[in-house]
Each structure stands twice: as structure tokens, then as C-alpha cells.
Design an enzyme around this catalytic site. Sequence first.
Site, PDB file in Angstrom:
ATOM      1  N   ASP A  55      -1.702  10.736  -2.880  1.00 17.96           N
ATOM      2  CA  ASP A  55      -0.432   9.961  -3.023  1.00 17.96           C
ATOM      3  C   ASP A  55       0.632  10.302  -4.156  1.00 17.96           C
ATOM      4  OD1 ASP A  55      -2.444   9.884  -4.461  1.00 17.96           O
ATOM      5  OD2 ASP A  55      -2.716   7.574  -4.567  1.00 17.96           O
TER       6      ASP A  55
ATOM      7  N   GLY B 257       0.795  -1.180  -0.058  1.00 16.56           N
ATOM      8  CA  GLY B 257       0.037   0.308   0.025  1.00 16.56           C
ATOM      9  C   GLY B 257       0.792   1.142   0.263  1.00 16.56           C
TER      10      GLY B 257
HETATM   11  O1  PMV Z   1      -4.890   3.314   1.219  1.00 14.67           O
HETATM   12  P1  PMV Z   1      -4.312   3.755   0.645  1.00 14.67           P
HETATM   13  O2  PMV Z   1      -2.961   3.559   1.304  1.00 14.67           O
HETATM   14  O3  PMV Z   1      -4.341   4.093  -0.881  1.00 14.67           O
HETATM   15  O4  PMV Z   1      -4.558   5.614   0.994  1.00 14.67           O
HETATM   16  C1  PMV Z   1      -6.582   5.431   0.903  1.00 14.67           C
HETATM   17  C2  PMV Z   1      -6.207   7.221   1.685  1.00 14.67           C
HETATM   18  C3  PMV Z   1      -7.895   7.748   1.893  1.00 14.67           C
HETATM   19  O5  PMV Z   1      -7.813   8.658   2.376  1.00 14.67           O
HETATM   20  C4  PMV Z   1      -8.628   6.256   2.317  1.00 14.67           C
HETATM   21  C5  PMV Z   1      -7.717   7.137   0.353  1.00 14.67           C
HETATM   22  C6  PMV Z   1      -7.327   9.237  -0.355  1.00 14.67           C
HETATM   23  O6  PMV Z   1      -6.975   9.131  -1.799  1.00 14.67           O
HETATM   24  O7  PMV Z   1      -6.912   9.953   0.358  1.00 14.67           O
END
Ligand code: PMV
Length: 322
Positions: A155, A108
Site C-alpha cells: 500500500d 479500504g
Molecule cells: O485490506 P487491505 O486493502 O489493506 O489489503 C491487505 C492486503 C494483505 O496482503 C492482506 C496485507 C498486506 O500488507 O499485504
Amino acid sequence: MRKAVSVSAPGKLMLFGEHAVVYGRPCIVTAVSQRMHVTAERISDDEFMLDAPDVKVQGYRKTYAELGAGEVPRAAAFVECALSNLRKEHSFGGVHIRTASEFTSQFGFGSSSASTVGMLKAVSELFDLGLSSHDIFDLAYRTVLDVQGKGSGFDVAAATFGGTLAFVAAGKRIDPIDASGMPLLVGYTGTKADTVSVMAGVSERAKRDPKKIESLYTAMGVIEGEAEAALRAKDWKQLGACMNRNQEELERLGVSGEMLDRMIHAARGAGAYGAKLSGAGVGDCMIALVPPEKSGAVRQALADAGGQPVDVFSSAPGVRVE
Ligand code: PMV
């Protein structure tokens, strides 16, 4: 004229504010030292070729006319969609993209966002398109929305800008924070979380009890503010306490998991200042802030709980030509 360009982009870890950031609250994200390497090479035909052996994509090809049409394997979706978005604004020749990751897509750490950002940077450099970091972020964020329907863009911000960022969805705020010296420890639960389905579950719960879920997001937003102040002051004890409070709200939101809980409690029991899940929840990774003298004990406790300590540094540089 260059024939090929190689770049690398970092993975990421959410430190504070996951889920709440999708609904307008701020979050803190850090870029991690494990990187995605992307090479873009000119090819003669007006075609896109992709080799991403880490996610079992090999010998994938589409003509530019076919981009986005027909069957798109999930593992190729982000890169293909981003290239298609880029071609709406710039014209350039055929390209062969190769990706190779220093981290498994299971953690992740954001392999899709790192390869999307890496591809955009590599193609921009290869064909002298002159994309700025903000252009890359905007194109990559549009791609996240096209492929996933929902997401904050934290991200792709980490992959683009690197460092540790206070971030508001869609890049409304992207503020670097000096997080040097932050004693972060990461543990992998052994199970991959599907971000899109975890987000869908949260939306369902919000439909049933909107007031409760909104109040959780508000609480998480307040904690993020305190965490930012603690991080700027390098008050690790206070930052750890913020992690524990953020974790409580995430548990109320229903996104923690048995293994996450076990590892979080193990880390705290072995002397961490604080610990929480990181990202969508359910699986993937947990994070802890650990005084250096307790690091060995916490790593052991995570392993005893059935988890896997992961060696990464935070605040890694953003996408760059190699
Ligand atoms: O699952 P990950 O590591 O891609 O994190 C998702 C985080 C969320 O806040 C749930 C979604 C987002 O785009 O911010």
C-alpha cells in the site's frame, strides 16, 4: 523559506496476491485516481499538530518530546509514528499537518498509507530534507510494521511510486507494469474490513494446517506470474481468468465474504471477464475486469446485488507536490 507545502498521494487496490504477499510471494497493486491531500505548514513551537477531519481527528497536538508516548488515537497512529521515525533521522521544526481525502476511509483504498506517504513527502519538501522515493517508502514501511506488526508494504509502495506495480514484500521488488487500458471496475460491499484482524485469522488457520495454507500461497504466487504476463500482453480475457482462479484460492483461505461472493458472481454473470475480492477480504471492495460494452450491465448487476459501483481509474501517479 516556504511556509507550507501541499502534496497528494493516491489510494490503492490490490489486483493479485493479497495475503500471499505477506508470506514472500509477489503481488500486483495499482494506484487509484482518488487521492489523499496532505498539507504541511511550519509552526513556531517544536510541536506536531494534526487535523484529519475525514477520520474525525481535529486539533490533535503533541510536543516532539511526547511523540509516540501517551494515548495515540488509532486514526493518528500512522502519521504520528511516521513523523517520529523521520525525526530519528532528521531534525526539523514544528509542523501542522492537515489531510483531506477524496475517498472514504471505508473503501479500504489505504487512507492510512496515503496520508503517511503524503506527510513524509510534504515534510521533506517543507524542510528540504531531500528524501528520495525509496527513503519515503522505507520510512513508511517501517511505520506500517511499527503500527500493525505485520504487512507487506504494497500500500505504501502504491502511494509512493504510483502506477501498477509487481511487488514483493518490504520492497524487494518494485517493478512498474504498463496497465494502460485495463478495463477495471470496482464495487464496494458496504462493510469495512479490519485488515489486522483478517490477517490474524489467517495466521491462526496457518498454525492449524500450515501445509494447506502454504500450498494456497504457492498457488497464488503462480497465478500472479501468469497475471503479470497477461497484463503485459493486455490479454484482458486471460487476466480475468487469473482473477477467477485467485478468488478460488482466497475462498479456500477463508477470507471471502457473503457480500463479496454475491457481487463477484453478479459481475461474472453480467459479462465480466473475471472478478475477485481486493485487499484483506471479508468486506471492503471487489474488482472485476469488464469488456467496455458490458460495463453498464455489470454496474447494474453490482447495484442489484446490494453493492456500490465506485468510479476510479487505475495506474494513478504516485505522491507529488501540488
Ligand atoms: O485490506 P487491505 O486493502 O489493506 O489489503 C491487505 C492486503 C494483505 O496482503 C492482506 C496485507 C498486506 O500488507 O499485504
